[in-house]
Design a protein around this motif. Sequence first.
Motif, PDB file in Angstrom:
ATOM      1  N   LEU A 149       0.833  -1.196   0.000  1.00 43.48           N
ATOM      2  CA  LEU A 149       0.000   0.000   0.000  1.00 43.48           C
ATOM      3  C   LEU A 149       0.869   1.248   0.000  1.00 43.48           C
ATOM      4  O   LEU A 149       1.840   1.334   0.741  1.00 43.48           O
ATOM      5  CB  LEU A 149      -0.894   0.039   1.244  1.00 43.48           C
ATOM      6  CG  LEU A 149      -1.697  -1.213   1.606  1.00 43.48           C
ATOM      7  CD1 LEU A 149      -2.561  -0.933   2.825  1.00 43.48           C
ATOM      8  CD2 LEU A 149      -2.538  -1.684   0.443  1.00 43.48           C
ATOM      9  N   VAL A 150       0.493   2.219  -0.829  1.00 48.28           N
ATOM     10  CA  VAL A 150       1.156   3.526  -0.815  1.00 48.28           C
ATOM     11  C   VAL A 150       0.093   4.614  -0.715  1.00 48.28           C
ATOM     12  O   VAL A 150      -0.941   4.547  -1.368  1.00 48.28           O
ATOM     13  CB  VAL A 150       2.036   3.756  -2.066  1.00 48.28           C
ATOM     14  CG1 VAL A 150       3.268   2.869  -2.031  1.00 48.28           C
ATOM     15  CG2 VAL A 150       1.257   3.535  -3.349  1.00 48.28           C
ATOM     16  N   ALA A 151       0.357   5.601   0.126  1.00 48.52           N
ATOM     17  CA  ALA A 151      -0.565   6.720   0.297  1.00 48.52           C
ATOM     18  C   ALA A 151       0.137   7.804   1.098  1.00 48.52           C
ATOM     19  O   ALA A 151       1.046   7.514   1.895  1.00 48.52           O
ATOM     20  CB  ALA A 151      -1.841   6.287   1.008  1.00 48.52           C
ATOM     21  N   ASP A 152      -0.285   9.028   0.902  1.00 47.74           N
ATOM     22  CA  ASP A 152       0.207  10.131   1.717  1.00 47.74           C
ATOM     23  C   ASP A 152      -0.719  10.414   2.891  1.00 47.74           C
ATOM     24  O   ASP A 152      -0.338  11.123   3.823  1.00 47.74           O
ATOM     25  CB  ASP A 152       0.361  11.400   0.864  1.00 47.74           C
ATOM     26  CG  ASP A 152       1.461  11.263  -0.179  1.00 47.74           C
ATOM     27  OD1 ASP A 152       2.384  10.434   0.024  1.00 47.74           O
ATOM     28  OD2 ASP A 152       1.400  11.979  -1.201  1.00 47.74           O
ATOM     29  N   ASP A 153      -1.920   9.879   2.850  1.00 44.73           N
ATOM     30  CA  ASP A 153      -2.892  10.035   3.922  1.00 44.73           C
ATOM     31  C   ASP A 153      -2.914   8.740   4.736  1.00 44.73           C
ATOM     32  O   ASP A 153      -3.361   7.695   4.255  1.00 44.73           O
ATOM     33  CB  ASP A 153      -4.277  10.324   3.330  1.00 44.73           C
ATOM     34  CG  ASP A 153      -5.324  10.633   4.380  1.00 44.73           C
ATOM     35  OD1 ASP A 153      -5.545   9.787   5.265  1.00 44.73           O
ATOM     36  OD2 ASP A 153      -5.946  11.719   4.305  1.00 44.73           O
ATOM     37  N   GLU A 154      -2.423   8.812   5.988  1.00 38.97           N
ATOM     38  CA  GLU A 154      -2.278   7.601   6.788  1.00 38.97           C
ATOM     39  C   GLU A 154      -3.625   6.999   7.183  1.00 38.97           C
ATOM     40  O   GLU A 154      -3.750   5.780   7.287  1.00 38.97           O
ATOM     41  CB  GLU A 154      -1.440   7.902   8.035  1.00 38.97           C
ATOM     42  CG  GLU A 154       0.011   8.235   7.730  1.00 38.97           C
ATOM     43  CD  GLU A 154       0.732   7.115   7.002  1.00 38.97           C
ATOM     44  OE1 GLU A 154       0.495   5.929   7.317  1.00 38.97           O
ATOM     45  OE2 GLU A 154       1.535   7.420   6.094  1.00 38.97           O
ATOM     46  N   ASP A 155      -4.627   7.828   7.403  1.00 34.83           N
ATOM     47  CA  ASP A 155      -5.944   7.295   7.747  1.00 34.83           C
ATOM     48  C   ASP A 155      -6.543   6.514   6.578  1.00 34.83           C
ATOM     49  O   ASP A 155      -7.134   5.441   6.764  1.00 34.83           O
ATOM     50  CB  ASP A 155      -6.891   8.422   8.154  1.00 34.83           C
ATOM     51  CG  ASP A 155      -6.524   9.047   9.489  1.00 34.83           C
ATOM     52  OD1 ASP A 155      -5.833   8.388  10.287  1.00 34.83           O
ATOM     53  OD2 ASP A 155      -6.916  10.209   9.725  1.00 34.83           O
ATOM     54  N   ALA A 156      -6.389   7.046   5.365  1.00 32.84           N
ATOM     55  CA  ALA A 156      -6.889   6.344   4.187  1.00 32.84           C
ATOM     56  C   ALA A 156      -6.139   5.030   3.985  1.00 32.84           C
ATOM     57  O   ALA A 156      -6.745   4.000   3.646  1.00 32.84           O
ATOM     58  CB  ALA A 156      -6.748   7.230   2.951  1.00 32.84           C
ATOM     59  N   LYS A 157      -4.833   5.068   4.211  1.00 36.39           N
ATOM     60  CA  LYS A 157      -4.040   3.839   4.074  1.00 36.39           C
ATOM     61  C   LYS A 157      -4.491   2.790   5.078  1.00 36.39           C
ATOM     62  O   LYS A 157      -4.592   1.593   4.748  1.00 36.39           O
ATOM     63  CB  LYS A 157      -2.552   4.148   4.267  1.00 36.39           C
ATOM     64  CG  LYS A 157      -1.634   2.968   3.973  1.00 36.39           C
ATOM     65  CD  LYS A 157      -0.193   3.252   4.380  1.00 36.39           C
ATOM     66  CE  LYS A 157       0.433   4.334   3.529  1.00 36.39           C
ATOM     67  NZ  LYS A 157       1.857   4.594   3.914  1.00 36.39           N
TER      68      LYS A 157
END
Length: 222
Positions: free
Chosen positions: A162-170
């Motif tokens: 998983l990659v994301a800049d938003d930790e909650d979304a990740k």
Amino acid sequence: MRIALLGGTGDIGEGLALRWAYHTDHEVIIGSRDPDRARAKADEYETELSSRGRDVKVNGFTNEMAADRASVVVLAVPPYHVSDTIEAVADSLSEGDVLVTPAAGIKRDDDGFHYHPPKAGSVTALVADAAPDDVPVVGAFHNLAAGRLADLDADLGIDTLLVADDEDAKETVRLLAEGIDGLRALDGGGLANAPEIEAVTPLLINVAQNNDGLHDLGIEFK
């Protein structure tokens, strides 16, 4: 949780839809540009699940209507359709929704399959550029073999990055991924790391095609 699979009539959409409907209590919604096709596929998935003792409702709508009904929206469409699909459903996305992209840019020649990213640097970056500002993007499920995912008799025993800049979304997508039996979600960092992950997909296809017994190959990190 309601999960909309835009392009959920295709291979990766089918696999994720069946797995979530079979292994979890999340509501699965199938999206398509053609609502009749979406409803027909949803009926097919229901029939398959019913044959395995899971009597769950799978609904089919246009992509716009599917996105409007869900809090997690998966772009299960080819990479060259992601921008158009986001544009079509942008008004159906709300603040707090999560947009998930499993697509990887791939081209094929006589030697095999090769990574072919768009000018944005990765398909995940392309999705992030096209998404509404208040809708976080998570790259996930890139390296999963669609046939293995859709075969409910197959034990997965594989990982997804998983990659994301938003930790909650990740974290939301991590929980969804690990609701699928045999699938482990690992943190691959921010969106800037998407090219390295997307590039693994053509590698797996090449290895699977050139080695007996490795059809529907997956990755497990140890």
